[in-house]
Design an enzyme around this catalytic site. Sequence first.
Site, PDB file in Angstrom:
ATOM      1  N   MET A  24       0.845  -1.196   0.000  1.00  0.00           N
ATOM      2  CA  MET A  24       0.000   0.000   0.000  1.00  0.00           C
ATOM      3  C   MET A  24       0.875   1.238   0.000  1.00  0.00           C
ATOM      4  SD  MET A  24      -3.015  -1.045   2.695  1.00  0.00           S
ATOM      5  CE  MET A  24      -1.909  -1.974   3.786  1.00  0.00           C
ATOM      6  N   GLN A  79       7.577  -5.054  -4.380  1.00  0.00           N
ATOM      7  CA  GLN A  79       6.668  -4.889  -5.514  1.00  0.00           C
ATOM      8  C   GLN A  79       7.135  -3.749  -6.411  1.00  0.00           C
ATOM      9  OE1 GLN A  79       2.561  -3.193  -5.619  1.00  0.00           O
ATOM     10  NE2 GLN A  79       1.950  -5.311  -5.987  1.00  0.00           N
ATOM     11  N   CYS A 109      -2.627  -1.050  -9.444  1.00  0.00           N
ATOM     12  CA  CYS A 109      -2.819   0.326  -8.983  1.00  0.00           C
ATOM     13  C   CYS A 109      -3.718   1.102  -9.950  1.00  0.00           C
ATOM     14  CB  CYS A 109      -1.480   1.038  -8.853  1.00  0.00           C
ATOM     15  SG  CYS A 109      -1.644   2.772  -8.333  1.00  0.00           S
ATOM     16  N   ASN A 209      -7.741 -11.338  -2.781  1.00  0.00           N
ATOM     17  CA  ASN A 209      -7.658 -10.012  -2.171  1.00  0.00           C
ATOM     18  C   ASN A 209      -8.953  -9.249  -2.461  1.00  0.00           C
ATOM     19  OD1 ASN A 209      -6.140  -6.914  -3.056  1.00  0.00           O
ATOM     20  ND2 ASN A 209      -6.486  -7.583  -0.967  1.00  0.00           N
ATOM     21  N   ASP A 211     -12.016  -6.959   0.213  1.00  0.00           N
ATOM     22  CA  ASP A 211     -13.122  -6.978   1.174  1.00  0.00           C
ATOM     23  C   ASP A 211     -12.957  -7.986   2.298  1.00  0.00           C
ATOM     24  OD1 ASP A 211     -14.207  -5.001  -0.342  1.00  0.00           O
ATOM     25  OD2 ASP A 211     -15.927  -6.140  -1.071  1.00  0.00           O
ATOM     26  N   ARG A 234      -6.457  -2.553   3.050  1.00  0.00           N
ATOM     27  CA  ARG A 234      -6.950  -1.397   3.804  1.00  0.00           C
ATOM     28  C   ARG A 234      -7.426  -1.717   5.209  1.00  0.00           C
ATOM     29  NH1 ARG A 234     -11.444   0.650   0.058  1.00  0.00           N
ATOM     30  NH2 ARG A 234     -11.481  -1.569  -0.486  1.00  0.00           N
TER      31      ARG A 234
END
Length: 420
Positions: A24, A79, A109, A209, A211, A234
């Site tokens: 992130m 990454q 992204c 990945n 939710d 998140r």
Amino acid sequence: MQPVPSLLALGNVSIAPATVLAPMAGVTDTVFRRFIRNLGGCGLIMTEFTSADGVLRKKDQKAKRYLHFYEDEHPISAQLFGSDPRVMADAARIVEDLGFDLVDLNLGCPAKKVVKCNGGSGLLRDLPVIQKIFESVRAAVTIPFTVKFRAGWDDDNIICVELAKMAEDCGLCAVALHARTREMGYSGNARWEWIAAVKDAVKIPVIGNGDIRSPEDACAMVAQTGCDAVMIGRTAPANPWIFRQIEQYCAAIRDPSETLYDAPDLKRRNFFGTQDLKGHDFSRAESGVVERAASAAEGTLTSGAKAPNIRAASGTVKAVPLQTVGAAAASSHGKLYDEPSEADRYQMIRTYFRMLIEEELPDASGKMKQFASWFTHGVPGGAHLRKEIYEAKSAPEILARVECFFEARLESCGAGALAR
């Protein structure tokens, strides 16, 4: 519910448990990664997504900072993003030479400034270029090579299965799918059926990945998609304990005879393993940091002075052994995993902010303000504390205000009340 797998092997790298901290931007720097690692339960951590062009530029300090890590962060994946196969291959070689365990390609992204350079999810519109990148990077490194991507550019261009098959054919070790399109951004619901479709199409491991907000969500994703691991983004800044909770929950599912407490009168330890909430003793190495922070807030810290080295506490300390709750205890606890108390949250905020100061990051105060709204969520009086943090002028001053806020609550409520 299907428990998250306890192990995922990618080449010679073992990820145990099969949980991954998603990369992130602005979040997963070395401090946050070590912070998550020390809480326990996270099998693999990843860097912020880093420009391959920046890696090759010797004077790109931001790229160097993104790729800085400590030995206790293993296993760790770097990454990269970019659109030039040669540049991507050269950057991947540098990543391998730096000692990373894996290298990952960002095809997810959705940011406009990245997409307009044909990076991130922008490449989802050009599969031939992606194939060239896959082939070039795979030929350049011996460490496991993976890719994180979205399902497609939009609902009319879903290419996740085709892309996953291409990755497998090109020798990648695993694929991670964020089950949204680029057009969706972070809105709407993740389409887990896309993860299931990818899992059905390839033999290499698939990481799901999107939710996952609770241990129940993680196990539901595994049950519904058959994925080999789960990746969490998140939710982690808002609930850094999520990985530990998943491990507790899965342990309880596997063995319902496990109990949360070794004995009925065993004192509940908080998430950081310290019993004295007011003694500032969860690491001897941290002794004096609060006093220095308070002095700095008053303008008395001499120029160039450094906070005590707390890496022994923040970077290498073992996580507290996990305790699981069995079916019998579930009725009294409601859930099969621990929920952080206010005292736990206090320790978490204090530990993370001290680590930022110790690391001497140039944007430490900005990081503190950024994380304040996440870390103080659910704390009584949290709005007042956030206001205090936002008005502070320096990182030591922010830490001092956090200390004063929680110490006042400890005095008025008592440590026992905060721990409940």
